[in-house]
Motif scaffolding. Sequence first.
Motif, PDB file in Angstrom:
ATOM      1  N   ALA A  96      20.087  35.713  56.620  1.00 64.48           N
ATOM      2  CA  ALA A  96      20.759  35.085  55.481  1.00 64.48           C
ATOM      3  C   ALA A  96      22.111  34.532  55.889  1.00 64.48           C
ATOM      4  O   ALA A  96      22.881  35.177  56.593  1.00 64.48           O
ATOM      5  N   LYS A  97      22.361  33.322  55.455  1.00 68.17           N
ATOM      6  CA  LYS A  97      23.661  32.710  55.717  1.00 68.17           C
ATOM      7  C   LYS A  97      24.541  32.930  54.494  1.00 68.17           C
ATOM      8  O   LYS A  97      24.075  33.322  53.430  1.00 68.17           O
ATOM      9  N   GLN A  98      25.788  32.690  54.622  1.00 64.27           N
ATOM     10  CA  GLN A  98      26.720  32.837  53.511  1.00 64.27           C
ATOM     11  C   GLN A  98      26.441  31.726  52.490  1.00 64.27           C
ATOM     12  O   GLN A  98      26.425  30.551  52.849  1.00 64.27           O
ATOM     13  N   GLN A  99      26.222  32.106  51.243  1.00 55.42           N
ATOM     14  CA  GLN A  99      25.949  31.127  50.197  1.00 55.42           C
ATOM     15  C   GLN A  99      27.248  30.500  49.709  1.00 55.42           C
ATOM     16  O   GLN A  99      28.279  31.173  49.619  1.00 55.42           O
ATOM     17  N   THR A 100      27.153  29.243  49.355  1.00 52.43           N
ATOM     18  CA  THR A 100      28.317  28.594  48.755  1.00 52.43           C
ATOM     19  C   THR A 100      28.333  28.910  47.268  1.00 52.43           C
ATOM     20  O   THR A 100      27.333  29.372  46.697  1.00 52.43           O
TER      21      THR A 100
END
Length: 186
Positions: A96-100
Amino acid sequence: MSNRNIVNGRIELSEDEFKSTLFSLLGPQTTLQGQIIIPKTYGPVIIKTNEEKMIEGAFESCMFKCFMSCTLGYGLGGVIGLFSASVNPTITGPDAKQQTAREVFRDMKATTMSHAKNFAIVGAMFASIECAIETYRGKSDWKNGTGAGGITGGLIGLRAGVKAGLLGAAGFAAFSSVIDYYMRHR
């Protein structure tokens, strides 16, 4: 009694005799309005106007009940969806990447609208079915809510198969019965 008129086996009374008989049978707490005799036993008698009856009829109609259940279901579903979206992120795991912020709000909107739509549909279905059952039976009791819960739960669960439909019908009927019992006995 010998000077009274007897017609078809009934004794005809004058208006004064009728009022005195009424007074002796029902007591001094009666009101005579037109041809309607209203005993005053538990407070003042209030006769509704035609406008009051019309408004009461509109609020008790099936269309109004269905509309209100749909609207309130939409609002409640939106609140539950907003809570659900805030505690249950959709992107998790090691990749998972950092969500905006935009992605987070878009996800929250989708979850909120999904829950709101589902609750609105369930509320409208339940209210419509319950009102139809109540109209058909001519009674307002616990059986209407239980039957409506069973039919609504069965229709919702039927999308997943017959077994799920039967379980949904039993569960929703039981839940409706418990809520109806609580609301009538509190």
